[in-house]
Write a protein that holds these residues in place. Structure first.
Motif, PDB file in Angstrom:
ATOM      1  N   THR A   5       0.834  -1.205   0.000  1.00  0.00           N
ATOM      2  CA  THR A   5       0.000   0.000   0.000  1.00  0.00           C
ATOM      3  C   THR A   5       0.865   1.250   0.000  1.00  0.00           C
ATOM      4  O   THR A   5       0.584   2.218  -0.721  1.00  0.00           O
ATOM      5  N   ALA A  25     -10.100  -0.116  -0.505  1.00  0.00           N
ATOM      6  CA  ALA A  25      -9.575  -1.478  -0.535  1.00  0.00           C
ATOM      7  C   ALA A  25     -10.083  -2.208  -1.779  1.00  0.00           C
ATOM      8  O   ALA A  25     -11.240  -2.032  -2.166  1.00  0.00           O
ATOM      9  N   SER A  51     -13.936   1.652   1.995  1.00  0.00           N
ATOM     10  CA  SER A  51     -13.524   0.258   1.842  1.00  0.00           C
ATOM     11  C   SER A  51     -14.473  -0.766   2.448  1.00  0.00           C
ATOM     12  O   SER A  51     -14.150  -1.947   2.458  1.00  0.00           O
TER      13      SER A  51
END
Length: 182
Positions: A5, A25, A51
């Motif tokens: 990430t 996500a 997400s």
């Protein structure tokens, strides 16, 4: 997760020449199995996340999660996926494959009856709107998944236009103002 990430965020920031504030996500995979991910997301400098799907879906979901924006204990703001309430069902409907397959009357129904405090937002991938892209078979997925991801693209831009011009513009502006204030 942290390393991948951080590397992705850095690459995007280098390409943009600006900081990246938001995180989403893959496949909305922030679920009860990985609540620690919210801490990593915040530690990497993201201000907000989108997400969580606060319902069960074929690929992910966090049934029972809050449907309105909330702040994680670490200060990360979460904007859950907007859900269409249809009887006892709660379904995503404003983005991606969900938006491509949702009939316009259901989209209007969901927008008109969104829960108080819900922030309506949308998203799409380039393949969601590219009606000319050739049919692609995803090598590690069943054929039905490839079909779902390839079909029903022609009306996507009209649906996005309808969402942004008929009735939800105020809520999108409210989302932008919420982010500026945080």
């Amino acid at each position: 997760f942290r390393r991948h990430t951080a590397e992705a965020k850095d690459a995007i920031e280098q390409a943009l020449g600006a900081a990246v504030a938001g995180y989403r996500a893959p496949m909305f995979s922030l679920t009860p199995a990985v609540p620690w991910a919210a801490d990593v997301i915040r530690e990497l400098g993201f201000r907000y996340s989108s997400s969580i799907i606060p319902a069960r879906t074929p690929t992910a979901g966090w049934p029972g999660a809050v449907e309105t924006p909330f702040m994680w204990p670490n200060g990360l703001i979460e904007f859950p996926v907007p859900l269409l309430h249809l009887g006892g069902l709660r379904l995503p409907y404003l983005g991606g494959v969900y938006l491509r397959y949702a009939p316009a009357f259901l989209i209007r129904h969901g927008i008109a009856r969104a829960p108080e405090g819900a922030v309506l937002w949308t998203y799409c991938h380039p393949y969601d709107i590219d009606a000319e892209e050739k049919f692609y078979i995803f090598p590690d997925a069943p054929f039905w998944a490839s079909f779902l991801l390839n079909f029903n693209r022609r009306g996507m831009l009209a649906k996005l236009d309808g969402i942004l011009t008929r009735g939800v513009k105020r809520r999108f502006i409210d989302l932008a103002n919420t982010l500026r204030a945080s």
